[in-house]
Motif scaffolding. Structure first.
Motif, PDB file in Angstrom:
ATOM      1  N   GLU A 183      14.649  46.849  32.724  1.00 32.91           N
ATOM      2  CA  GLU A 183      13.218  47.044  32.427  1.00 32.91           C
ATOM      3  C   GLU A 183      12.939  48.573  32.526  1.00 32.91           C
ATOM      4  OE1 GLU A 183      10.736  45.082  34.913  1.00 32.91           O
ATOM      5  OE2 GLU A 183      11.204  43.151  33.493  1.00 32.91           O
TER       6      GLU A 183
ATOM      7  N   ARG B  15      11.836  51.448  29.764  1.00 31.19           N
ATOM      8  CA  ARG B  15      10.794  52.365  30.194  1.00 31.19           C
ATOM      9  C   ARG B  15      11.329  53.896  30.203  1.00 31.19           C
ATOM     10  NH1 ARG B  15       9.071  48.703  34.296  1.00 31.19           N
ATOM     11  NH2 ARG B  15      10.107  50.104  35.855  1.00 31.19           N
TER      12      ARG B  15
ATOM     13  N   LEU C 220       9.443  55.864  26.855  1.00 32.10           N
ATOM     14  CA  LEU C 220       8.221  56.568  27.184  1.00 32.10           C
ATOM     15  C   LEU C 220       8.580  58.200  27.673  1.00 32.10           C
ATOM     16  CD1 LEU C 220       6.908  54.258  29.935  1.00 32.10           C
ATOM     17  CD2 LEU C 220       6.259  54.481  27.587  1.00 32.10           C
TER      18      LEU C 220
END
Length: 65
Positions: free
Chosen positions: A57, A61, A65
């Motif tokens: 995860e 991210r 991002l």
């Protein structure tokens, strides 16, 4: 005499049953111990999987991002 024979046989049977019960009990204890160890390993595997998921995860991210 037959009554004494029956009494003797009953005693032998009782001793044998006691012995079998003891063996059976030992086997059950061993199985329970094995089960406890397996459950512990399952718990460790779950914890490792959760850690891997968190790592994936976090990487996802960072990439997105």
């Amino acid at each position: 005499a037959p009554a004494r024979q029956v009494s003797g046989l009953a005693e032998q049977l009782e001793e044998r049953l006691f012995h079998l019960y003891g063996l059976h009990n030992e086997l059950i204890q061993e199985r329970l111990q094995e089960l406890a160890e397996v459950m512990e390993r399952v718990g460790q595997a779950e914890a490792e999987l959760r850690q891997i998921c968190r790592t994936v995860e976090a990487a996802y991210r960072d990439l997105c991002l």
